[in-house]
Design a protein around this motif. Structure first.
Motif, PDB file in Angstrom:
ATOM      1  N   UNK A 114     -17.032   4.038  -2.291  1.00  9.17           N
ATOM      2  CA  UNK A 114     -16.999   5.137  -3.260  1.00  9.17           C
ATOM      3  C   UNK A 114     -15.629   5.813  -3.298  1.00  9.17           C
ATOM      4  N   UNK A 115     -15.058   6.049  -2.124  1.00  8.46           N
ATOM      5  CA  UNK A 115     -13.733   6.691  -2.068  1.00  8.46           C
ATOM      6  C   UNK A 115     -12.683   5.788  -2.711  1.00  8.46           C
ATOM      7  N   UNK A 116     -12.758   4.498  -2.435  1.00  6.23           N
ATOM      8  CA  UNK A 116     -11.811   3.554  -3.033  1.00  6.23           C
ATOM      9  C   UNK A 116     -11.972   3.535  -4.549  1.00  6.23           C
ATOM     10  N   UNK A 117     -13.229   3.598  -5.030  1.00  3.81           N
ATOM     11  CA  UNK A 117     -13.454   3.647  -6.474  1.00  3.81           C
ATOM     12  C   UNK A 117     -12.826   4.881  -7.103  1.00  3.81           C
ATOM     13  N   UNK A 118     -12.939   6.034  -6.445  1.00  5.36           N
ATOM     14  CA  UNK A 118     -12.338   7.265  -6.955  1.00  5.36           C
ATOM     15  C   UNK A 118     -10.814   7.168  -6.961  1.00  5.36           C
ATOM     16  N   UNK A 119     -10.246   6.571  -5.929  1.00  8.19           N
ATOM     17  CA  UNK A 119      -8.793   6.394  -5.873  1.00  8.19           C
ATOM     18  C   UNK A 119      -8.308   5.477  -6.995  1.00  8.19           C
ATOM     19  N   UNK A 120      -9.077   4.421  -7.284  1.00  6.97           N
ATOM     20  CA  UNK A 120      -8.724   3.540  -8.407  1.00  6.97           C
ATOM     21  C   UNK A 120      -8.782   4.301  -9.726  1.00  6.97           C
ATOM     22  N   UNK A 121      -9.780   5.175  -9.869  1.00  5.42           N
ATOM     23  CA  UNK A 121      -9.897   5.964 -11.100  1.00  5.42           C
ATOM     24  C   UNK A 121      -8.691   6.870 -11.299  1.00  5.42           C
ATOM     25  N   UNK A 122      -8.181   7.442 -10.208  1.00  2.27           N
ATOM     26  CA  UNK A 122      -6.989   8.301 -10.295  1.00  2.27           C
ATOM     27  C   UNK A 122      -5.791   7.496 -10.796  1.00  2.27           C
ATOM     28  N   UNK A 123      -5.579   6.306 -10.237  1.00  2.00           N
ATOM     29  CA  UNK A 123      -4.452   5.462 -10.655  1.00  2.00           C
ATOM     30  C   UNK A 123      -4.603   5.056 -12.124  1.00  2.00           C
ATOM     31  N   UNK A 124      -5.823   4.663 -12.525  1.00  2.00           N
ATOM     32  CA  UNK A 124      -6.068   4.268 -13.917  1.00  2.00           C
ATOM     33  C   UNK A 124      -5.802   5.435 -14.852  1.00  2.00           C
ATOM     34  N   UNK A 125      -6.256   6.636 -14.486  1.00  2.00           N
ATOM     35  CA  UNK A 125      -6.056   7.815 -15.334  1.00  2.00           C
ATOM     36  C   UNK A 125      -4.569   8.135 -15.494  1.00  2.00           C
ATOM     37  N   UNK A 126      -3.822   8.093 -14.371  1.00  2.00           N
ATOM     38  CA  UNK A 126      -2.394   8.435 -14.422  1.00  2.00           C
ATOM     39  C   UNK A 126      -1.639   7.443 -15.306  1.00  2.00           C
ATOM     40  N   UNK A 127      -1.875   6.157 -15.119  1.00  2.00           N
ATOM     41  CA  UNK A 127      -1.179   5.146 -15.921  1.00  2.00           C
ATOM     42  C   UNK A 127      -1.583   5.255 -17.385  1.00  2.00           C
ATOM     43  N   UNK A 128      -2.880   5.492 -17.649  1.00  2.00           N
ATOM     44  CA  UNK A 128      -3.354   5.607 -19.032  1.00  2.00           C
ATOM     45  C   UNK A 128      -2.780   6.850 -19.701  1.00  2.00           C
TER      46      UNK A 128
END
Length: 431
Positions: free
Chosen positions: A179-193
């Protein structure tokens, strides 16, 4: 002659000339047996003992269950729920991909299967919204790797079979890191997007559409609750849970969502047979390899090699992590776990590292192997869906590797939290 060196040389040479991994392990094992003057019947005996554990039936059943749920229409329902949850934000479809992969990971237990099931729906949608193809494919590939961490995980089951660590404990331990890794991936996706202006409908989040999507997809949402809840409540074992998952997937796919046809059923059974056939072949040939590792006392040699670093377990874990990541670029995850766990597991347990923590750590490094060429399976799956080259998607996935690297460092330096959930449910594990 030095048996371990001959085995290593035979294994590396066989792989270098293109011999498939199971045969390469088999050739190395034969070389070791001949040097040690051990009858070749050990290979047959080792294969028999590798196939004997009853929990092994869990793997094909979970693979089949994941296929039935994918072919039966559950993946579409999960994508719709994720879209209502995070789809309105900048990079919404990318966030939807990560959230949907987290949901589907709790159904399939497989990284490549999760990438295929969710990516086939969301990658074309991201491309239509203007996402760069290599970024869209990289999101699906990196989020799909969560299928190997969030339970039920086939790789965690393999690790449990090799080490005799409790499967339910490993499953519980994989929840928080996943779950934590999924949230970290979401942060990276949001920043790049946000930086590139990808997606986002700018409409406000509303509870009504989300609740409707949850109601419409209730059968898909209930699947992980049934499977994992039944295991942790003690209603059934992991092996029985896998059988329940197959029955549930069949029922929902045939009579509720009605997405399963005879053709799709045949495809699901065929896919499962191919995957488990490969797994059994690898398991059989590498089991004897692992026994020879013990016979030649390689773990003691490894312990001697690291003797000067025993006071620094974190440094040894870092070395093992780097080694696993490099090996994972060339070796598939299942043989990697079977072969090298036999080498490193005695070392790390002698250092006082919790076996469950090492299991999560091992699978986390294997997830990076899913995302690094030339063997990166998730990359190949996502590249095929995105219709781009493996070189292109390999560049796109680089920023999305950052959360995985950070998680490995967290596991090395701060690992006590990993066992909090299994200790809460089952009590502290005696060592």
């Amino acid at each position: 002659m030095n048996g371990p060196l001959v085995m290593a040389a035979a294994f590396v040479f066989a792989m270098a000339i293109g011999v498939p991994i199971p045969f390469a392990a088999g050739l190395a094992t034969v070389a070791g047996l001949l040097i040690a003057d051990i009858p070749l019947t050990l290979m047959a005996q080792a294969a028999w003992t590798a196939f004997e554990p009853f929990p092994l039936v869990t793997i094909p059943l979970f693979i089949l269950a994941g296929q039935l749920m994918e072919q039966g229409g559950m993946s579409e329902k999960l994508v719709t729920i994720a879209k209502r949850l995070v789809g309105a934000y900048k990079g919404g479809m990318g966030l939807v991909t990560v959230v949907a992969c987290m949901f589907f990971a709790a159904l399939s237990g497989s990284g490549p299967a999760t990438t295929a099931a969710i990516g086939s729906i969301t990658i074309p949608a991201m491309q239509k919204e203007g996402y760069r193809s290599r970024f869209a494919g990289a999101i699906a590939a990196s989020a799909g790797a969560l299928g190997s961490m969030i339970p039920p995980s086939n790789l965690l089951i393999i690790f449990a079979l090799v080490t005799d660590v409790s499967i339910p404990r490993l499953f519980l331990a994989g929840i928080l890191p996943g779950l934590i890794l999924g949230l970290m991936l979401m942060v990276v996706v949001f920043v790049i997007s946000w930086k590139n202006g990808y997606g986002g409908t700018e409409e406000r989040f509303r509870w009504g559409p989300l609740l409707w999507a949850l109601w419409d997809g209730k059968w898909a949402v209930f699947a992980p609750i049934l499977i994992l809840g039944g295991i942790y409540a003690g209603i059934f074992t992991p092996s029985e849970a896998a059988a329940v998952a197959v029955a549930y997937g069949l029922f929902v796919g045939l009579f509720v969502y009605k997405g399963l046809t005879w053709v799709k059923l045949l495809h699901a059974f065929k896919f499962t047979a191919i995957v488990i056939g490969t797994v059994l072949f690898i398991l059989g040939s590498t089991k004897a390899f692992g026994q020879l590792v013990t016979i030649f006392d390689i773990p003691s040699d490894i312990l001697t090699l690291f003797q000067g670093l025993i006071a620094y377990p974190w440094l040894i874990m870092l070395f093992i992590g780097i080694f696993y990541i490099l090996v994972g670029m060339w070796l598939e995850s299942i043989p990697q776990i079977i072969i090298f766990t036999a080498v490193f597991f005695p070392l790390v347990t002698s250092l006082g590292i919790d076996p469950v923590v090492f299991g999560i750590f091992t699978v986390m490094t294997c997830e990076i192997g899913f995302l690094t060429p030339p063997i990166g399976v998730n990359l190949f799956v996502a590249a095929r869906i995105s219709k781009i080259s493996i070189e292109d998607i390999s560049v796109g996935v680089l920023p999305l590797l950052i959360p995985y690297i950070l998680m490995i460092l967290i596991l090395v330096f701060f690992s006590d939290w990993v066992t909090w959930l299994p200790n809460l449910v089952y009590g502290p594990q005696l060592r």
